[in-house]
Scaffold this motif. Structure first.
Motif: not given
Length: 289
Positions: A149-168
């Motif tokens: 969970a902590m790793a996933v939370e850390t990388i979300k800002s690098l994904i959302m509205n950067v490389m992706g439009r959504s995270i499942i």
């Protein structure tokens, strides 16, 4: 480790990886963060990244050493295993590092990566993506993410509205992300198979491909219409001297993952079996992967 202090690395600059990494580097640059460090089997494929301010590294091990988060977008499971083994034997501490794989890999490979890296204090996040290379370039991919969970939370800002439009969010079991990605590929490949069959029917009966394509768009929406257009325009099977947007060998690998998993659960995927045979015939015709 916070998103404002992260150093980020990337390995894999194919048709998907290049667009994704370019978007990531632009994000890092615009937020005054450390530039992306990248490597690839053919390093010159990253010249556009270098021009955007990213830093090339000769070896994957160098990317790992100089990064807190390491993204990979690679062709198959064996490549990912090779990379992780290189990181493990390099002798540098991996404690606290996060490895994020965005490829389509077998659930057992995701589980293997988690087991190997966790013994060295590192986290593995399975984050396969949905979308073709134009979608990757536009930063509109869908990510299926699983891991600590902590790793996933850390990388979300690098994904959302950067490389992706959504995270499942698939929870902490990394096998679930891989299974969802493979399930999604079953749908995509099956759609292509049945649309292809319908278009052949429309052609041989004199109905007309254009009229059927218009119906597909009106009835089922723009996504399936775009699949149809890939077939009718020839984009799905380009001239023999033209590189495809997605190699047939990779599609075969994805189908084999699905078929082997289904077989291990005593079930079959008849539509996928048919599509797999057709793709093998296409590869034999082209004498290429």
């Amino acid at each position: 480790m916070t998103s404002s202090t992260l150093s980020v690395g990337w390995y894999g600059l194919g048709s998907m990886g290049l667009g994704m990494s370019l978007n990531l580097q632009k994000y890092l640059l615009s937020n005054n963060l450390s530039p992306l460090r990248y490597s690839n089997r053919t390093l010159s494929k990253g010249d556009r990244l270098r021009d955007e301010g990213a830093i090339p590294e000769e070896k994957f091990e160098d990317v790992v050493q100089n990064s807190d988060v390491i993204f990979t977008m690679i062709s198959n499971d064996d490549v990912l295993k090779e990379l992780i083994n290189k990181a493990l034997v390099a002798g540098d501490s991996l404690k606290g590092k996060i490895f994020v794989d965005t490829s389509t890999i077998h659930p057992e490979t995701s589980e293997w990566a988690t087991s190997r890296l966790s013994k060295h204090g590192a986290a593995f996040v399975a984050a396969p993506v949905f979308g073709a290379s134009p979608v990757a370039a536009a930063g509109k991919l869908i990510f299926a993410v699983a891991g600590p969970a902590m790793a996933v939370e850390t990388i979300k800002s690098l994904i959302m509205n950067v490389m992706g439009r959504s995270i499942i969010d698939m929870g902490e079991d990394v096998r679930k992300s891989s299974l969802l990605k493979i399930s999604g590929n079953i749908l995509v490949i099956s759609f292509m198979e049945v649309i292809g069959e319908a278009q052949v029917f429309a052609e041989v009966t004199g109905l007309g491909n254009q009229q059927l394509e218009e119906f597909i768009g009106n009835m089922f929406g723009p996504v399936l219409e775009s699949y149809s257009k890939r077939i009718t325009t020839g984009a799905y099977a380009p001239p023999l001297d033209t590189s495809p947007g997605f190699a047939a060998a990779l599609a075969s690998k994805d189908m084999n993952h699905a078929l082997s998993i289904a077989a291990s659960h005593s079930t079959r995927l008849p539509t996928l079996e048919t599509a797999s045979h057709r793709l093998m015939s296409a590869r034999e015709y082209a004498a290429s992967d």
